[in-house]
Design a protein around this motif. Structure first.
Motif, short mmCIF file in Angstrom:
data_model
loop_
_atom_site.label_atom_id
_atom_site.label_comp_id
_atom_site.label_asym_id
_atom_site.label_seq_id
_atom_site.Cartn_x
_atom_site.Cartn_y
_atom_site.Cartn_z
N ASN A 25 -42.37 43.09 -18.89
CA ASN A 25 -42.39 43.63 -17.52
C ASN A 25 -43.13 42.66 -16.57
O ASN A 25 -43.91 43.09 -15.73
CB ASN A 25 -43.05 45.01 -17.51
N ARG A 26 -42.87 41.39 -16.79
CA ARG A 26 -43.52 40.36 -15.97
C ARG A 26 -42.48 39.40 -15.39
O ARG A 26 -42.73 38.21 -15.24
CB ARG A 26 -44.51 39.56 -16.82
N LEU A 27 -41.31 39.93 -15.08
CA LEU A 27 -40.24 39.06 -14.60
C LEU A 27 -40.60 38.36 -13.29
O LEU A 27 -40.03 37.31 -12.95
CB LEU A 27 -38.94 39.87 -14.45
N ASP A 28 -41.58 38.91 -12.57
CA ASP A 28 -42.03 38.25 -11.33
C ASP A 28 -42.53 36.83 -11.63
O ASP A 28 -42.44 35.94 -10.78
CB ASP A 28 -43.17 39.05 -10.67
N ASP A 29 -43.07 36.63 -12.85
CA ASP A 29 -43.58 35.30 -13.22
C ASP A 29 -42.47 34.25 -13.16
O ASP A 29 -42.72 33.07 -12.94
CB ASP A 29 -44.17 35.30 -14.64
N TYR A 30 -41.22 34.71 -13.38
CA TYR A 30 -40.09 33.77 -13.38
C TYR A 30 -39.86 33.19 -11.99
O TYR A 30 -39.32 32.10 -11.84
CB TYR A 30 -38.84 34.52 -13.88
N GLU A 31 -40.27 33.95 -10.97
CA GLU A 31 -40.08 33.50 -9.59
C GLU A 31 -41.11 32.45 -9.18
O GLU A 31 -40.92 31.75 -8.19
CB GLU A 31 -40.19 34.70 -8.62
N LYS A 32 -42.20 32.38 -9.91
CA LYS A 32 -43.24 31.42 -9.54
C LYS A 32 -42.77 30.00 -9.86
O LYS A 32 -42.27 29.74 -10.96
CB LYS A 32 -44.55 31.70 -10.30
N ILE A 33 -42.94 29.11 -8.91
CA ILE A 33 -42.52 27.73 -9.13
C ILE A 33 -43.59 26.98 -9.91
O ILE A 33 -44.78 27.03 -9.57
CB ILE A 33 -42.28 27.02 -7.77
N CYS A 34 -43.15 26.33 -10.96
CA CYS A 34 -44.07 25.50 -11.73
C CYS A 34 -44.16 24.13 -11.04
O CYS A 34 -43.13 23.46 -10.86
CB CYS A 34 -43.57 25.36 -13.16
N ALA A 35 -45.33 23.76 -10.65
CA ALA A 35 -45.50 22.48 -9.95
C ALA A 35 -45.19 21.32 -10.88
O ALA A 35 -45.05 21.51 -12.09
CB ALA A 35 -46.93 22.37 -9.43
N LEU A 36 -45.07 20.14 -10.32
CA LEU A 36 -44.83 18.95 -11.14
C LEU A 36 -45.87 18.88 -12.26
O LEU A 36 -47.06 19.00 -12.00
CB LEU A 36 -44.92 17.68 -10.29
N LYS A 37 -45.40 18.70 -13.46
CA LYS A 37 -46.34 18.64 -14.59
C LYS A 37 -46.95 17.25 -14.68
O LYS A 37 -46.27 16.24 -14.46
CB LYS A 37 -45.59 18.98 -15.87
N ASP A 38 -48.22 17.20 -14.98
CA ASP A 38 -48.90 15.91 -15.13
C ASP A 38 -48.65 15.39 -16.55
O ASP A 38 -49.29 15.81 -17.51
CB ASP A 38 -50.40 16.09 -14.89
N TRP A 39 -47.70 14.50 -16.66
CA TRP A 39 -47.30 14.01 -17.98
C TRP A 39 -48.26 12.96 -18.53
O TRP A 39 -48.04 12.43 -19.62
CB TRP A 39 -45.87 13.44 -17.94
N SER A 40 -49.31 12.65 -17.76
CA SER A 40 -50.25 11.65 -18.28
C SER A 40 -51.02 12.21 -19.49
O SER A 40 -51.61 11.46 -20.26
CB SER A 40 -51.23 11.20 -17.20
N PHE A 41 -51.01 13.55 -19.63
CA PHE A 41 -51.65 14.15 -20.80
C PHE A 41 -50.73 14.11 -22.02
O PHE A 41 -51.13 14.37 -23.13
CB PHE A 41 -52.05 15.60 -20.52
N ASP A 42 -49.44 13.84 -21.75
CA ASP A 42 -48.46 13.70 -22.81
C ASP A 42 -48.50 12.25 -23.29
O ASP A 42 -49.40 11.50 -22.94
CB ASP A 42 -47.07 14.08 -22.26
N ARG A 43 -47.51 11.81 -24.02
CA ARG A 43 -47.50 10.44 -24.51
C ARG A 43 -47.37 9.42 -23.37
O ARG A 43 -47.63 8.22 -23.57
CB ARG A 43 -46.34 10.25 -25.50
N ALA A 44 -46.94 9.88 -22.19
CA ALA A 44 -46.76 8.94 -21.07
C ALA A 44 -48.06 8.23 -20.73
O ALA A 44 -48.05 7.13 -20.16
CB ALA A 44 -46.24 9.69 -19.84
N GLY A 45 -49.18 8.86 -21.07
CA GLY A 45 -50.47 8.24 -20.77
C GLY A 45 -50.98 7.36 -21.90
O GLY A 45 -52.14 6.97 -21.90
N GLY A 46 -50.12 7.05 -22.86
CA GLY A 46 -50.54 6.23 -24.00
C GLY A 46 -51.22 7.07 -25.06
O GLY A 46 -51.30 8.30 -24.93
N PRO A 47 -51.74 6.45 -26.12
CA PRO A 47 -52.40 7.21 -27.19
C PRO A 47 -53.54 8.05 -26.63
O PRO A 47 -54.30 7.59 -25.78
CB PRO A 47 -52.95 6.11 -28.12
N ARG A 48 -53.65 9.27 -27.10
CA ARG A 48 -54.61 10.21 -26.51
C ARG A 48 -55.82 10.43 -27.39
O ARG A 48 -55.78 10.14 -28.58
CB ARG A 48 -53.90 11.55 -26.26
#
Lengths: 116, 222
Positions: free
Chosen positions: B190-213
């Motif tokens: 019963n949280r379908l309103d969450d689907y309407e929220k826009i997810c901002a650009l994700k910071d991929w520097s925490f992913d592999r894009a930022g090199g070994p973590r």
């Protein structure tokens, strides 16, 4: 019935062929067995539902490994028969004995003997 | 857990065929659960290799050890006093274990015995599926606990693409559309309103894009 079957077969009793593991089969060959076969109940008749089906999969895994390492997967077989089929048991023993005699002795046993 | 799959024995033989004294090293953690690198698999691989080499007329020493983990110093130290007995190690831990083993025993070649696949779950015995890509910034709170980074082929963060058909992904009908799963779950919560929220650009520097973590926790360091 006093049925005759080859005397060079060593029977190892298991509570169910579901107890059979790939390792049991491989270790048998490491210790010099020329062939191994599992005799389980008829498929669909397992007291534990799937023991004999699991055994078949493990036999197939062992066959694959033995093929890959050049020992010959056909040295391992799975048979299914009911406990009342004495003549079939003897027939399988004869069949397996003939199969292994055609394939010859366990090749690693020969290597070990050469080394010794 | 980290899910791995066994390498073909032929490939492992090719890696180690020049060696004479080999340790097969298993791990009691994730790879035991996914039946790729635990004590049992160590036994099967070692037995197969012993027979292979004997069949080739070679007396190669193949030993078996399974450690509690291969990603911690203390467990890898347990084999230090016997490492001089071997000229190679086949580690059937995940890639983390193989690398940590290689770092700690710098002079001994360490070969991988499994292919490390992903972070996933055991759906049933013999079926492991991916759930996490360790992207470093978890967004599960807003997606009903279902991860679009790992489960959407396009890693879309704001709803499905046009290829979602009857709940399946366009790349393969056997793969669920992650966004269909998310919408269904949000509905159930019963949280379908969450689907309407826009997810901002994700910071991929925490992913592999930022090199070994790395994760640094000074509060727990000694």
């Amino acid at each position: 019935m006093r049925l005759q079957y080859p005397t060079d077969i060593k029977i190892i009793l298991l509570p169910c062929t579901g107890k059979l593991d790939v390792l049991h089969i491989l270790h048998a060959f490491e210790k010099g067995a020329d062939g191994v076969y599992a005799v389980g109940c008829m498929e669909g008749d397992c007291h534990y539902n799937s023991g004999n089906l699991r055994a078949r999969k493990r036999v197939e895994q062992a066959q694959h490994i033995l093929d890959v390492i050049g020992m010959g997967g056909e040295r391992v077989q799975m048979y299914n028969l009911s406990s009342s089929e004495g003549p079939r048991f003897a027939q399988i023993a004869i069949e397996m004995d003939e199969r292994i005699r055609k394939l010859g002795p366990n090749p690693i046993k020969q290597s070990k003997n050469r080394a010794a | 857990m980290i899910v791995a799959d066994k390498k073909p024995i032929e490939e492992i033989i090719e890696e180690i065929k020049e060696h004479e004294k080999i340790l097969i090293l298993g791990c009691n953690e994730c790879v035991t659960v996914c039946e790729a690198g635990g004590k049992k698999e160590v036994g099967v691989l070692a037995s197969a290799l012993r027979m292979y080499f004997l069949n080739q007329g070679r007396d190669v020493k193949i030993d078996e050890v399974t450690l509690e983990r291969q990603c911690d110093h203390e467990y890898l130290e347990e084999i230090r006093d016997r490492m001089d007995q071997y000229d190679a190690v086949v580690s059937i831990a995940c890639g983390v274990g193989v690398q940590f083993m290689a770092e700690k025993y710098h002079d001994t070649p360490v070969y991988p015995g499994v292919n490390t696949c992903f972070l996933g779950v055991t759906e049933k015995r013999g079926l492991w599926t991916e759930r996490c890509q360790a992207c470093g910034q978890c967004i599960l709170a807003s997606t009903g606990g279902i991860c679009p980074v790992s489960r959407c082929a396009k890693r879309l963060l704001n709803g499905p693409c046009g290829g979602s058909v009857h709940g399946s992904c366009e790349i393969n009908k056997d793969i669920d559309c992650a966004w269909q799963l998310i919408v269904d779950r949000l509905k159930a919560l019963n949280r379908l309103d969450d689907y309407e929220k826009i997810c901002a650009l994700k910071d991929w520097s925490f992913d592999r894009a930022g090199g070994p973590r790395k994760v640094v926790r000074e509060d727990v360091q000694e």
